[in-house]
Enzyme design. Structure first.
Site, short mmCIF file in Angstrom:
data_model
loop_
_atom_site.label_atom_id
_atom_site.label_comp_id
_atom_site.label_asym_id
_atom_site.label_seq_id
_atom_site.Cartn_x
_atom_site.Cartn_y
_atom_site.Cartn_z
NE ARG A 125 -5.82 -0.62 11.78
CZ ARG A 125 -5.00 -0.57 10.74
NH1 ARG A 125 -4.28 0.51 10.51
NH2 ARG A 125 -4.88 -1.61 9.94
CE LYS A 151 -0.70 0.09 5.01
NZ LYS A 151 -1.45 -0.62 6.05
C1 LIG Z 1 -0.53 -1.54 6.56
C2 LIG Z 1 -0.87 -2.82 7.18
C3 LIG Z 1 0.14 -3.76 7.46
C4 LIG Z 1 1.62 -3.47 7.20
O1 LIG Z 1 2.14 -2.68 8.21
P1 LIG Z 1 3.68 -2.22 8.18
O2 LIG Z 1 3.86 -1.52 9.48
O3 LIG Z 1 3.82 -1.32 7.01
O4 LIG Z 1 4.51 -3.44 8.07
C5 LIG Z 1 -0.24 -4.97 7.99
N1 LIG Z 1 -1.53 -5.25 8.28
C6 LIG Z 1 -2.52 -4.37 8.04
C7 LIG Z 1 -3.92 -4.73 8.37
C8 LIG Z 1 -2.23 -3.12 7.49
O5 LIG Z 1 -3.22 -2.26 7.26
#
Ligand SMILES: *Cc1c(COP(=O)(O)O)cnc(C)c1O
Length: 350
Positions: free
Chosen positions: A127, A35
């Site tokens: 969250r 992302k």
């Molecule tokens: C963005 C995201 C991740 C990745 O997190 P990082 O800190 O970039 O490794 C993993 N799980 C979910 C649900 C996310 O939204």
């Protein structure tokens, strides 16, 4: 053209290779999270050449455009109005609401597909996910009764909203959930997805509980750091992404505005220190593309301020000319906003 985001594909490949070595050693499958770079295909192509199992993104439009044979995971809890696209686009998704899951089942029936879900549990970070103290067995029972949704496993997301750091105690809550579900329904949950880049220090210390068999990693691969404590990971690059911006004005000016001060361009009351005369430069990039706090200059200069389209820096003792290019390392939010900005050229270096 400037401003330009320079993306070093070799450095990304190095970080990914190192991450795969670490996860393989611990029998953990890797979902590479795309992302932050919007699922850009030059980086996806690198992931495609590796043994990772999944590519994960929080935007369906990114996920749709990604060309890969890896399984695609949709990370954000789905909106009720995007279920059709979800089923068409993703193989797996993270879910937390029974209503949504039932809609997915109906949509998957239409498409003659089996959609896999990872049911998210909230272990206290607050969250997404079913709160770990809630009665979840009823939800599981209903999910298991669905024909076109397969419960692939369970997962959790930490250090995102509440800043909760993964620990043995926190993971103990997930273990209780796993054991109870497996015992109650006499099944084996295939995937236990234990978190994101904030789980890496536990993993590297050999302390990640063995029942966790998947991690979803984004930031560590682009910034070479874990996110529980913000520490660099040995052997990883922190400069896969660099911003280059050009100087459009250099002048000696006072540091303190002259006249009665009101608000700046963003409605904030101006608070500026008088530091005498400064050699100031203006760069052609601004808040429309990046927050100044997400920039780390490579040269010994200081960022003083930014408006929508100008960045003001104090050049200190550095010797620069009009048209010179300044280079910046970036924080996570900076990479995200620069990748998203149409005003910034993206340059992939092989
Ligand atoms: C963005 C995201 C991740 C990745 O997190 P990082 O800190 O970039 O490794 C993993 N799980 C979910 C649900 C996310 O939204």
């Amino acid at each position: 053209m400037y401003p330009k985001l320079v993306i070093d594909l070799k450095k990304y490949a190095n970080n990914l290779k190192k991450m795969i070595e670490i996860t393989n050693l611990n029998n953990i499958s890797l979902a590479v999270v795309s992302k932050v770079f919007l699922g850009a295909q030059p980086l996806i192509a690198i992931i495609n050449e590796t043994s990772v199992s999944y590519i994960a993104d929080s935007n369906l439009s990114n996920l749709r455009n990604i060309e890969t044979t890896k399984e695609k995971i949709f990370l954000r809890i789905a909106q009720l109005n995007e279920i059709k696209e979800l089923v068409e686009t993703a193989d797996i998704s993270l879910q937390s609401e029974l209503l949504t899951i039932k809609k997915i089942d109906l949509e998957a029936q239409e498409h003659n597909k089996i959609h896999k879900i990872i049911l998210m549990f909230d272990l206290g970070d607050l969250r997404e996910g079913i709160y770990y103290k809630d009665d979840y067995l009823k939800v599981i029972e209903e999910i298991l009764a669905l024909k076109n949704v397969k419960l692939l496993g369970i997962g959790t997301n930490l250090t995102c909203y509440g800043g909760i750091i993964p620990s043995l105690e926190i993971y103990g809550r997930l273990k209780v959930i796993k054991d109870l579900i497996e015992k109650e329904f006499k099944l084996n949950l295939e995937v236990i997805s234990g978190g994101n880049s904030s789980s890496i220090s536990l993993l590297k210390g050999g302390k990640l509980p063995k029942f966790i068999n998947n991690l979803r990693i984004g930031e560590a691969l682009v910034l070479g750091r874990e996110t529980a404590f913000g520490k660099r990971i040995k052997g990883f690059y922190d400069d896969v992404f660099l911003l280059k911006a050009s100087i459009v004005e250099i002048k000696i000016k006072p540091s303190f505005p002259e006249g009665e001060t009101g608000m700046d361009a963003f409605g904030k009351k101006v608070k500026i220190q008088d530091r005498g005369l400064q050699k100031r430069a203006i760069l052609a990039i601004g808040r429309q593309s990046i927050s100044k706090d997400d920039l780390i200059p490579l040269a010994k200069i200081e960022i003083i301020g930014a408006s929508s389209d100008h960045l003001i820096v104090d050049l200190k003792e550095e010797n620069y000319q009009m048209g010179d290019i300044l280079t910046f390392k970036l924080k996570y939010g900076g990479i995200l906003s620069l990748m998203t900005s149409p005003y910034v050229e993206k340059n992939y270096e092989k």
